[in-house]
Design a protein around this motif. Sequence first.
Motif, PDB file in Angstrom:
ATOM      1  N   UNK A 125       6.109   4.268  10.969  1.00 25.61           N
ATOM      2  CA  UNK A 125       5.148   3.822  11.980  1.00 25.61           C
ATOM      3  C   UNK A 125       3.772   3.583  11.395  1.00 25.61           C
ATOM      4  N   UNK A 126       3.580   3.910  10.124  1.00 24.90           N
ATOM      5  CA  UNK A 126       2.306   3.654   9.463  1.00 24.90           C
ATOM      6  C   UNK A 126       2.529   2.575   8.409  1.00 24.90           C
ATOM      7  N   UNK A 127       1.852   1.467   8.568  1.00 29.24           N
ATOM      8  CA  UNK A 127       2.000   0.375   7.611  1.00 29.24           C
ATOM      9  C   UNK A 127       2.625  -0.853   8.252  1.00 29.24           C
ATOM     10  N   UNK A 128       2.120  -2.022   7.893  1.00 30.31           N
ATOM     11  CA  UNK A 128       2.625  -3.294   8.390  1.00 30.31           C
ATOM     12  C   UNK A 128       3.821  -3.734   7.548  1.00 30.31           C
ATOM     13  N   UNK A 129       4.984  -3.967   8.157  1.00 31.71           N
ATOM     14  CA  UNK A 129       6.161  -4.387   7.370  1.00 31.71           C
ATOM     15  C   UNK A 129       5.919  -5.663   6.570  1.00 31.71           C
ATOM     16  N   UNK A 130       5.017  -6.514   7.046  1.00 31.80           N
ATOM     17  CA  UNK A 130       4.757  -7.772   6.357  1.00 31.80           C
ATOM     18  C   UNK A 130       3.994  -7.573   5.046  1.00 31.80           C
ATOM     19  N   UNK A 131       3.352  -6.424   4.879  1.00 28.11           N
ATOM     20  CA  UNK A 131       2.544  -6.186   3.672  1.00 28.11           C
ATOM     21  C   UNK A 131       3.205  -5.192   2.724  1.00 28.11           C
ATOM     22  N   UNK A 132       4.449  -4.819   2.980  1.00 27.55           N
ATOM     23  CA  UNK A 132       5.084  -3.787   2.156  1.00 27.55           C
ATOM     24  C   UNK A 132       5.216  -4.228   0.697  1.00 27.55           C
ATOM     25  N   UNK A 133       5.480  -5.516   0.475  1.00 22.25           N
ATOM     26  CA  UNK A 133       5.584  -6.007  -0.896  1.00 22.25           C
ATOM     27  C   UNK A 133       4.266  -5.890  -1.642  1.00 22.25           C
ATOM     28  N   UNK A 134       3.185  -6.313  -0.988  1.00 19.21           N
ATOM     29  CA  UNK A 134       1.867  -6.241  -1.620  1.00 19.21           C
ATOM     30  C   UNK A 134       1.455  -4.799  -1.854  1.00 19.21           C
ATOM     31  N   UNK A 135       1.740  -3.921  -0.905  1.00 23.11           N
ATOM     32  CA  UNK A 135       1.378  -2.510  -1.057  1.00 23.11           C
ATOM     33  C   UNK A 135       2.156  -1.858  -2.196  1.00 23.11           C
ATOM     34  N   UNK A 136       3.410  -2.234  -2.332  1.00 21.81           N
ATOM     35  CA  UNK A 136       4.222  -1.692  -3.425  1.00 21.81           C
ATOM     36  C   UNK A 136       3.688  -2.141  -4.772  1.00 21.81           C
ATOM     37  N   UNK A 137       3.300  -3.405  -4.872  1.00 18.55           N
ATOM     38  CA  UNK A 137       2.738  -3.914  -6.121  1.00 18.55           C
ATOM     39  C   UNK A 137       1.446  -3.182  -6.483  1.00 18.55           C
ATOM     40  N   UNK A 185      -9.696   2.180  -9.390  1.00 14.87           N
ATOM     41  CA  UNK A 185      -9.554   2.406  -7.953  1.00 14.87           C
ATOM     42  C   UNK A 185     -10.620   1.669  -7.158  1.00 14.87           C
ATOM     43  N   UNK A 186     -11.777   1.490  -7.748  1.00  9.52           N
ATOM     44  CA  UNK A 186     -12.832   0.718  -7.080  1.00  9.52           C
ATOM     45  C   UNK A 186     -12.472  -0.762  -7.011  1.00  9.52           C
ATOM     46  N   UNK A 187     -11.867  -1.265  -8.087  1.00  7.78           N
ATOM     47  CA  UNK A 187     -11.534  -2.687  -8.144  1.00  7.78           C
ATOM     48  C   UNK A 187     -10.317  -3.040  -7.294  1.00  7.78           C
ATOM     49  N   UNK A 188      -9.350  -2.134  -7.210  1.00  5.60           N
ATOM     50  CA  UNK A 188      -8.154  -2.419  -6.404  1.00  5.60           C
ATOM     51  C   UNK A 188      -8.492  -2.353  -4.919  1.00  5.60           C
ATOM     52  N   UNK A 189      -7.885  -3.231  -4.112  1.00  7.06           N
ATOM     53  CA  UNK A 189      -8.188  -3.233  -2.675  1.00  7.06           C
ATOM     54  C   UNK A 189      -7.646  -1.995  -1.977  1.00  7.06           C
ATOM     55  N   UNK A 190      -8.353  -1.573  -0.954  1.00 12.23           N
ATOM     56  CA  UNK A 190      -7.901  -0.441  -0.150  1.00 12.23           C
ATOM     57  C   UNK A 190      -6.916  -0.914   0.907  1.00 12.23           C
ATOM     58  N   UNK A 191      -6.058   0.001   1.341  1.00 10.77           N
ATOM     59  CA  UNK A 191      -5.067  -0.304   2.374  1.00 10.77           C
ATOM     60  C   UNK A 191      -5.202   0.735   3.487  1.00 10.77           C
ATOM     61  N   UNK A 192      -5.491   0.278   4.693  1.00  8.73           N
ATOM     62  CA  UNK A 192      -5.618   1.180   5.839  1.00  8.73           C
ATOM     63  C   UNK A 192      -4.925   0.548   7.037  1.00  8.73           C
ATOM     64  N   UNK A 193      -3.682   0.908   7.237  1.00  5.97           N
ATOM     65  CA  UNK A 193      -2.890   0.335   8.322  1.00  5.97           C
ATOM     66  C   UNK A 193      -2.386   1.414   9.280  1.00  5.97           C
TER      67      UNK A 193
END
Length: 247
Positions: A125-137, A185-193
């Motif tokens: 229930x936490x996280x957008x299924x459409x972004x799972x590939x990008x989050x995994x990378x 960690x500063x350069x990589x984008x944050x993920x808050x879903x």
Amino acid sequence: MVGRLLLRGMIVGALAGILVFAFARTFGEPLVDWAIGFEEKTAQAAGEAAEPEIVSRATQAGFGLFTGIMIYSTAIGGLFALVFSFVYGRISPLGARGTAVLLAIAAFVTISLVPDIKYPANPPAVGNPDTIGARTELFFIMIVASIVGMIVAIGLGRRLAARYGSWNGTIIAGIGYIAFIALIQYLLPSVNEVPEQFSAVVLWKFRVTSLGMHVILWTTLALGFGAWAERELPQTRYRSNATLRRA
């Protein structure tokens, strides 16, 4: 020698997997059940149809969880033994137990803690299924960067130790590693879903439990494999590369 250490590492990894499974089954699965219930209620409120259950929840929380953890833990135990056989006698004057503990701490920080700080584990229930590939990378990029940074830091620490002493060299290399990780960690984008209605307490407990599973795994490998390896390598300290190759 390496073959025997590999077998011992896999056995200790399997034993660690049993402990991790017991911990996850006791403390993690109730949180997963809560999250799944939240997801189903949210879907019902939005008028969405329930998704078909391909694998029963009982199987997921039982046999499925056990199988996944055992395969992962056994594989990690084998890799741990291989890395141990390579670094033993090369990076420090510590014996088998000390080397195993040092290696486990470095592995936990590099593979588990640092990536988890930037991209912590999330329940259903936490996280957008459409972004799972990008989050995994992004997660694997963080792991690779952490491993590369740790390897460079160890090499730098050994060189600095010759000039400034072991203690000062280790501190300088550690500061360098922290600075490098902070930059990545500063350069990589944050993920808050995280949904606004999701319980912050459940989310916190889930992330702590997930990190606790890694603590159990690496602690068991450090203590169990270290003690077993010490029986195989009782008096060996700072062996040469030629000795390791002959073993």
